[in-house]
Motif scaffolding. Structure first.
Motif, PDB file in Angstrom:
ATOM      1  N   ASP A 138       0.834  -1.151   0.107  1.00  0.00           N
ATOM      2  CA  ASP A 138      -0.053   0.032  -0.039  1.00  0.00           C
ATOM      3  C   ASP A 138       0.736   1.343   0.086  1.00  0.00           C
ATOM      4  N   LEU A 139       2.173   1.191   0.363  1.00  0.00           N
ATOM      5  CA  LEU A 139       2.985   2.245   0.351  1.00  0.00           C
ATOM      6  C   LEU A 139       4.714   1.640   0.203  1.00  0.00           C
ATOM      7  N   ILE A 140       5.296   2.430  -0.921  1.00  0.00           N
ATOM      8  CA  ILE A 140       6.654   2.127  -1.077  1.00  0.00           C
ATOM      9  C   ILE A 140       7.428   3.197  -0.650  1.00  0.00           C
ATOM     10  N   ILE A 141       8.326   3.183   0.422  1.00  0.00           N
ATOM     11  CA  ILE A 141       9.272   4.148   0.749  1.00  0.00           C
ATOM     12  C   ILE A 141      10.359   4.024   0.135  1.00  0.00           C
ATOM     13  N   PHE A 142      10.952   5.000  -0.812  1.00  0.00           N
ATOM     14  CA  PHE A 142      12.353   4.966  -1.403  1.00  0.00           C
ATOM     15  C   PHE A 142      13.203   5.576  -0.628  1.00  0.00           C
ATOM     16  N   ASP A 143      14.633   5.083  -0.284  1.00  0.00           N
ATOM     17  CA  ASP A 143      15.759   5.974  -0.123  1.00  0.00           C
ATOM     18  C   ASP A 143      16.064   6.710  -1.358  1.00  0.00           C
ATOM     19  N   ALA A 148       3.191  -3.315   8.125  1.00  0.00           N
ATOM     20  CA  ALA A 148       3.376  -4.619   7.210  1.00  0.00           C
ATOM     21  C   ALA A 148       2.818  -4.585   5.830  1.00  0.00           C
ATOM     22  N   ARG A 149       2.113  -3.199   5.686  1.00  0.00           N
ATOM     23  CA  ARG A 149       1.517  -3.008   4.215  1.00  0.00           C
ATOM     24  C   ARG A 149       2.476  -2.228   3.417  1.00  0.00           C
ATOM     25  N   ALA A 150       3.725  -1.832   3.996  1.00  0.00           N
ATOM     26  CA  ALA A 150       4.514  -0.769   3.553  1.00  0.00           C
ATOM     27  C   ALA A 150       6.023  -1.549   3.062  1.00  0.00           C
ATOM     28  N   VAL A 151       6.752  -0.983   2.245  1.00  0.00           N
ATOM     29  CA  VAL A 151       7.811  -1.823   1.839  1.00  0.00           C
ATOM     30  C   VAL A 151       9.124  -0.623   1.726  1.00  0.00           C
ATOM     31  N   VAL A 152      10.082  -0.740   2.281  1.00  0.00           N
ATOM     32  CA  VAL A 152      11.244   0.178   2.027  1.00  0.00           C
ATOM     33  C   VAL A 152      12.115  -0.461   1.082  1.00  0.00           C
ATOM     34  N   ILE A 153      12.637   0.533   0.246  1.00  0.00           N
ATOM     35  CA  ILE A 153      13.920   0.239  -0.809  1.00  0.00           C
ATOM     36  C   ILE A 153      14.990   1.006  -0.220  1.00  0.00           C
ATOM     37  N   GLU A 154      16.164   0.383   0.144  1.00  0.00           N
ATOM     38  CA  GLU A 154      17.293   0.754   0.686  1.00  0.00           C
ATOM     39  C   GLU A 154      18.712   0.455  -0.133  1.00  0.00           C
ATOM     40  N   VAL A 187      22.946  -0.326   5.231  1.00  0.00           N
ATOM     41  CA  VAL A 187      22.738  -0.931   6.221  1.00  0.00           C
ATOM     42  C   VAL A 187      21.973  -0.214   7.140  1.00  0.00           C
ATOM     43  N   LEU A 188      22.186   1.231   7.373  1.00  0.00           N
ATOM     44  CA  LEU A 188      21.597   2.250   8.148  1.00  0.00           C
ATOM     45  C   LEU A 188      20.059   2.227   8.012  1.00  0.00           C
ATOM     46  N   GLY A 189      19.911   2.436   6.621  1.00  0.00           N
ATOM     47  CA  GLY A 189      18.463   2.545   6.207  1.00  0.00           C
ATOM     48  C   GLY A 189      17.569   1.137   6.464  1.00  0.00           C
ATOM     49  N   ALA A 190      18.365   0.077   6.006  1.00  0.00           N
ATOM     50  CA  ALA A 190      17.700  -1.153   6.478  1.00  0.00           C
ATOM     51  C   ALA A 190      17.563  -1.571   7.828  1.00  0.00           C
ATOM     52  N   THR A 191      18.338  -1.200   8.546  1.00  0.00           N
ATOM     53  CA  THR A 191      18.286  -1.357  10.102  1.00  0.00           C
ATOM     54  C   THR A 191      17.031  -0.477  10.579  1.00  0.00           C
ATOM     55  N   GLY A 192      16.888   0.833   9.967  1.00  0.00           N
ATOM     56  CA  GLY A 192      15.974   1.598  10.162  1.00  0.00           C
ATOM     57  C   GLY A 192      14.258   0.890  10.133  1.00  0.00           C
ATOM     58  N   ALA A 193      14.377   0.362   8.685  1.00  0.00           N
ATOM     59  CA  ALA A 193      13.198  -0.294   8.403  1.00  0.00           C
ATOM     60  C   ALA A 193      12.693  -1.482   9.264  1.00  0.00           C
ATOM     61  N   PRO A 243       8.924  -4.522   5.826  1.00  0.00           N
ATOM     62  CA  PRO A 243       9.690  -5.181   5.042  1.00  0.00           C
ATOM     63  C   PRO A 243      10.677  -4.501   4.135  1.00  0.00           C
ATOM     64  N   CYS A 244      11.803  -4.795   4.125  1.00  0.00           N
ATOM     65  CA  CYS A 244      13.106  -3.941   3.132  1.00  0.00           C
ATOM     66  C   CYS A 244      13.298  -4.738   2.167  1.00  0.00           C
ATOM     67  N   TYR A 245      13.572  -4.088   1.025  1.00  0.00           N
ATOM     68  CA  TYR A 245      14.296  -4.742  -0.315  1.00  0.00           C
ATOM     69  C   TYR A 245      15.739  -3.884  -0.228  1.00  0.00           C
ATOM     70  N   GLY A 246      16.847  -4.845  -0.247  1.00  0.00           N
ATOM     71  CA  GLY A 246      18.226  -3.883  -0.436  1.00  0.00           C
ATOM     72  C   GLY A 246      18.641  -4.058  -1.614  1.00  0.00           C
ATOM     73  N   TYR A 247      18.886  -2.771  -2.288  1.00  0.00           N
ATOM     74  CA  TYR A 247      19.402  -2.583  -3.553  1.00  0.00           C
ATOM     75  C   TYR A 247      20.983  -2.669  -3.498  1.00  0.00           C
ATOM     76  N   ALA A 248      21.426  -3.845  -3.978  1.00  0.00           N
ATOM     77  CA  ALA A 248      22.914  -3.914  -4.011  1.00  0.00           C
ATOM     78  C   ALA A 248      23.354  -4.257  -5.438  1.00  0.00           C
ATOM     79  N   PRO A 249      23.768  -3.186  -6.435  1.00  0.00           N
ATOM     80  CA  PRO A 249      24.044  -3.428  -7.570  1.00  0.00           C
ATOM     81  C   PRO A 249      25.335  -3.528  -7.879  1.00  0.00           C
ATOM     82  N   HIS A 250      26.437  -3.247  -6.957  1.00  0.00           N
ATOM     83  CA  HIS A 250      27.674  -3.457  -7.227  1.00  0.00           C
ATOM     84  C   HIS A 250      28.215  -4.551  -6.488  1.00  0.00           C
TER      85      HIS A 250
END
Length: 215
Positions: A5-10, A161-167, A170-176, A182-189
């Motif tokens: 229901d909500l996506i929170i982007f870093d 539980a109805r939101a998602v964080v995109i981070e 580690v600080l952001g994912a820990t805050g989520a 629920p957090c999805y961790g973007y690690a392209p490199h």
């Protein structure tokens, strides 16, 4: 997962590719003030940090910083960012898809609103986040404190539980995690083991998000 229901982007490193520019400026500045660091050092040490926390850690490590250091380093960083940054590949398409499905989204950043206006503005993303920007500087908090994410939940009237964080930090994912979002961790490199250790689900490319989030 069921569509959120909500996506929170870093912002930095998730919406806009600012980390190389910002950390090059930070490394040069701290080196001038007695703490010799490379851009790579700063990326490894300070990704996701608020500048208040960077200042405290730099002093602890031996830097001699003037009283107005945060304002001064931000001025240097903003000048560098104004020379050009790109949106993270795939982000415009993700936002198009969210808008077409009427899925709300916002940005929650340890950076200032002024910085986000510069970086999101020149990539064409700023209008999409007007009225939906949560800054550590404005709210007087910073990740990993969950308060930044909790402010977004309250504003949008969404349960954690109805939101998602995109981070990407580690600080952001820990805050989520502390906000029970629920957090999805973007690690392209890199492998993203540090993000996974916080409980985040790691992914490599933004185009993967649509399938991961059920839209």
């Amino acid at each position: 997962m069921k569509r959120p229901d909500l996506i929170i982007f870093d912002c930095d490193g998730v919406l806009v590719d600012t980390e190389p520019v910002s950390n090059a400026v930070l490394a040069e500045n701290l080196t001038r003030h007695g703490l010799p660091l490379s851009k790579e050092d700063c990326i490894g040490m300070f990704t996701g940090w608020s500048m208040v926390n960077v200042e405290q850690e730099a002093i602890r490590l031996g830097a001699t910083l003037p009283e107005n250091w945060i304002a001064a380093v931000y001025a240097e960083e903003f000048e560098a960012l104004k020379r050009g940054v790109d949106a993270v590949k795939g982000i415009p398409e993700i936002l198009d898809r969210l808008e077409s499905l009427d899925i709300p989204f916002c940005v929650a950043s340890n950076g200032s609103e002024e910085k986000m206006a510069i970086t999101l503005g020149q990539t064409g993303l700023f209008p999409r986040f007007q009225g939906a920007m949560f800054s550590a500087h404005t709210l007087n908090t910073s990740k990993p404190d969950p308060a930044l994410f909790q402010a977004a939940l309250e504003a949008f009237k969404v349960d954690p539980a109805r939101a998602v964080v995109i981070e990407d930090s580690v600080l952001g994912a820990t805050g989520a995690a502390r906000a029970n979002i629920p957090c999805y961790g973007y690690a392209p490199h890199e492998g993203g083991a540090d993000l996974a250790a916080t409980g985040a689900k790691v992914f490599k490319e933004m185009r993967e998000l649509a399938e991961l989030l059920g839209f």
